[in-house]
Scaffold this motif. Structure first.
Motif, PDB file in Angstrom:
ATOM      1  N   CYS A 237    -114.741  14.759  71.471  1.00  0.00           N
ATOM      2  CA  CYS A 237    -114.895  13.309  71.291  1.00  0.00           C
ATOM      3  C   CYS A 237    -116.264  12.976  70.707  1.00  0.00           C
ATOM      4  CB  CYS A 237    -114.748  12.597  72.636  1.00  0.00           C
ATOM      5  SG  CYS A 237    -113.092  12.044  72.964  1.00  0.00           S
ATOM      6  N   GLU A 238    -117.307  13.580  71.294  1.00  0.00           N
ATOM      7  CA  GLU A 238    -118.668  13.321  70.815  1.00  0.00           C
ATOM      8  C   GLU A 238    -118.836  13.822  69.383  1.00  0.00           C
ATOM      9  OE1 GLU A 238    -123.251  14.079  72.303  1.00  0.00           O
ATOM     10  OE2 GLU A 238    -121.635  14.035  73.778  1.00  0.00           O
TER      11      GLU A 238
ATOM     12  N   ILE B 207    -113.821   8.055  80.500  1.00  0.00           N
ATOM     13  CA  ILE B 207    -114.721   9.166  80.145  1.00  0.00           C
ATOM     14  C   ILE B 207    -114.729   9.386  78.637  1.00  0.00           C
ATOM     15  CG2 ILE B 207    -114.984  11.685  80.283  1.00  0.00           C
ATOM     16  CD1 ILE B 207    -114.155  11.486  83.216  1.00  0.00           C
ATOM     17  N   PHE B 208    -113.540   9.462  78.040  1.00  0.00           N
ATOM     18  CA  PHE B 208    -113.454   9.675  76.593  1.00  0.00           C
ATOM     19  C   PHE B 208    -114.031   8.483  75.823  1.00  0.00           C
ATOM     20  CE2 PHE B 208    -110.144  12.715  77.961  1.00  0.00           C
ATOM     21  CZ  PHE B 208    -110.570  13.840  77.271  1.00  0.00           C
TER      22      PHE B 208
ATOM     23  N   GLY C  28    -122.449  22.158  68.489  1.00  0.00           N
ATOM     24  CA  GLY C  28    -122.931  23.199  69.395  1.00  0.00           C
ATOM     25  C   GLY C  28    -122.337  23.059  70.785  1.00  0.00           C
ATOM     26  N   LEU C  29    -122.212  21.821  71.239  1.00  0.00           N
ATOM     27  CA  LEU C  29    -121.633  21.543  72.559  1.00  0.00           C
ATOM     28  C   LEU C  29    -120.193  22.034  72.631  1.00  0.00           C
ATOM     29  CD1 LEU C  29    -122.539  19.904  75.182  1.00  0.00           C
ATOM     30  CD2 LEU C  29    -121.175  18.045  74.231  1.00  0.00           C
ATOM     31  N   VAL C  30    -119.400  21.711  71.596  1.00  0.00           N
ATOM     32  CA  VAL C  30    -117.986  22.097  71.574  1.00  0.00           C
ATOM     33  C   VAL C  30    -117.833  23.610  71.465  1.00  0.00           C
ATOM     34  CG1 VAL C  30    -115.819  21.913  70.290  1.00  0.00           C
ATOM     35  CG2 VAL C  30    -117.246  19.892  70.601  1.00  0.00           C
ATOM     36  N   LEU C  31    -118.573  24.226  70.550  1.00  0.00           N
ATOM     37  CA  LEU C  31    -118.457  25.674  70.379  1.00  0.00           C
ATOM     38  C   LEU C  31    -118.928  26.420  71.626  1.00  0.00           C
ATOM     39  CD1 LEU C  31    -119.448  26.422  66.671  1.00  0.00           C
ATOM     40  CD2 LEU C  31    -117.192  26.331  67.706  1.00  0.00           C
TER      41      LEU C  31
ATOM     42  N   ILE D 248    -120.875   7.273  68.592  1.00  0.00           N
ATOM     43  CA  ILE D 248    -120.769   6.452  67.389  1.00  0.00           C
ATOM     44  C   ILE D 248    -122.077   5.758  67.027  1.00  0.00           C
ATOM     45  CG2 ILE D 248    -120.106   4.223  68.385  1.00  0.00           C
ATOM     46  CD1 ILE D 248    -118.340   5.921  65.425  1.00  0.00           C
ATOM     47  N   GLY D 249    -123.017   5.668  67.978  1.00  0.00           N
ATOM     48  CA  GLY D 249    -124.285   4.984  67.687  1.00  0.00           C
ATOM     49  C   GLY D 249    -125.512   5.649  68.257  1.00  0.00           C
TER      50      GLY D 249
END
Length: 496
Positions: A320-321, A376-377, A169-172, A385-386
């Motif tokens: 990235c997320e 940042i990345f 949702g964040l990316v879109l 990842i966790g």
């Protein structure tokens, strides 16, 4: 034929996950993201509307105040949603709660979509509150619904899809918010109203899938519907062992009612479970991941990226997320919950130190902006990842059926309160600490890693009853030691 049946049932489970996610946690990430692109246009709209109403232009501080309230009302709505999610999950069920929850976001879409025509910036504020309520409910109920419906060996991966849909949702939202799509001056009302599309998709898709089998058996006492739901989800495979486990959990919960949040604080049998979710839910927002997005545009600009290209690069941070969440989804039932959480916070602590050093040397050393970009990345990857996903799975695994909705109410309330707290406090932290503004987040990451390493047990591959028994031993460990070391007189008096 057996392979074909397994493939069909896997497809049903995947489709159910998608139907729950698209109108669930997807909305959380999407609605956080889409408000960023039209910031300047909405502020111009507020200015123009104010001037038309009063005949005088507003002060600069007034527009800033109105915009701050528009942004901050979203987490306040999320807090309200987290509070009502528990009662909704108990009274309506998990699936029906997700379906009813779409009403909030559809109302929000109508308000924001017609705000410019109605010349009312207040409609945008109310809209943001309702989108927050929608996100607060879905963040609590979706992982509960999926974890209760998934087979034990896939429980972590299935529940973790909630985090993957948040990142998606964040990316879109970042993509749709580009000027070439809906992020332009004329189209921003359509951008804010576009969150109705995922809601409509869920309303059409989710009714085809069953309610949580555990909810049907343990909360409703409807064994027939539970078996029917299991057959839809598992096909003709042997359901004996899974049904036996649910019946044992039902017997353990017999005569009990759903707990209230304050009852969990009074119950010594869930002491360590409660401490664990309070620590981890608070750390998820206090670790500084969301603040990385605050710094992204500044760091990219310092690295020499043209201003008009920065929105495209920022999409990389959300990607990235998403990549990290999907990766975590694939390995959680192999690696376990504890290593992913521990590793995530340790890496975030390390990158926080490097990031602060890079910021402090940004203007002195030519290649430092590129190191800041890498930080940042890396920080966002470590979070994804966790902590981003595993934290949402734990309340389902650590609490029994009667305590689970109340546990999610506590988690959700902490998540949204801390989101509001960090959003409000971070500008003042930056002003006070400058380049060393990540020191508070570093402390949070280190303390959380220590807690996980010392106190949080692994839950991978264990049934809900096995996890409850594991925590029961720890919760009553002190009492057991006291009994072991009683003196002769105390033992005599106890017997008498």
């Amino acid at each position: 034929m057996n392979k074909l049946q397994k493939l069909l049932q896997s497809r049903i489970l995947i489709l159910m996950v998608c139907a729950a996610g698209i109108g669930g946690t997807f909305q959380y990430g999407y609605n956080i993201s889409i408000i960023n692109a039209p910031t300047s246009y909405i502020q111009v709209f507020m200015n123009k509307t104010w001037q038309e109403r009063t005949g005088v232009p507003p002060e600069d501080n007034m527009i800033l105040l109105l915009w701050s309230f528009t942004v901050s009302v979203y987490p306040l709505g999320g807090l309200a949603g987290a509070v009502v999610a528990g009662p909704m999950a108990i009274m309506l069920g998990r699936k029906m709660s997700l379906l009813v929850n779409n009403v909030f976001v559809i109302v929000a879409a109508v308000l924001s979509g017609f705000s410019q025509i109605a010349k009312s910036f207040e409609m945008i504020m109310v809209s943001r509150f309702f989108t927050g309520v929608n996100a607060g409910v879905s963040m609590n109920i979706q992982p509960m619904y999926l974890a209760e419906s998934a087979p034990k060996k896939l429980r972590g991966a299935v529940a973790l899809t909630s985090a993957s849909f948040t990142a998606l949702g964040l990316v879109l939202g970042q993509v749709v918010g580009l000027r070439e799509l809906l992020g332009g001056e004329e189209s921003w009302p359509f951008l804010l109203a576009s969150n109705a599309v995922p809601a409509l998709i869920q309303l059409m898709a989710l009714p085809w899938f069953p309610e949580s089998p555990r909810y049907l058996l343990i909360d409703r006492g409807d064994r027939e519907s539970c078996v029917s739901a299991l057959q839809k989800l598992r096909g003709n495979s042997d359901l004996g062992a899974e049904l036996e486990e649910m019946l044992a959990e039902q017997a353990a919960a017999k005569g009990q009612r759903a707990k209230k949040p304050w009852e969990l604080f009074q119950n010594p049998a869930v002491r360590w479970q409660l401490v664990s979710i309070i620590v981890l839910s608070s750390a998820m927002q206090l670790c500084g991941n969301d603040s990385m997005y605050f710094y992204a545009a500044y760091v990219f600009q310092e690295a020499g990226i043209p201003q008009d290209k920065i929105p495209y690069v920022v999409i990389g941070t959300g990607s990235c997320e998403l990549i990290a969440s999907v990766t975590c989804n694939m390995i959680i039932d192999y690696a376990g919950r504890r290593p992913l959480l521990l590793g995530g916070y340790i890496f975030m602590a390390g990158w926080a130190v490097v990031f602060m050093v890079a910021l402090s040397q940004q203007t002195r050393i030519s290649w430092m902006p590129y190191l800041s970009m890498a930080c940042i990345f890396a920080y966002i990857l470590s979070f994804g990842i966790g902590p981003a996903g595993v934290t949402g799975v734990l309340p389902t695994e650590l609490f029994d059926q009667m305590s689970r909705p109340a546990a999610y109410m506590i988690c959700g309330s902490l998540l949204w309160f801390n989101l509001f707290l960090v959003g409000t406090a971070f500008p003042f932290i930056v002003k006070s600490l400058g380049h060393f503004c990540y020191v508070p987040f570093l402390v949070v990451c280190v303390c959380t890693a220590l807690y996980i390493g010392l106190f949080l047990p692994e839950t991978k591959g264990k049934s809900f009853l096995e996890i409850s028994e594991q925590f029961r031993k720890r919760n009553f460990k002190a009492q057991r030691h006291t009994a072991l070391y009683k003196g002769p007189e105390e033992i005599k008096s106890t017997v008498l």
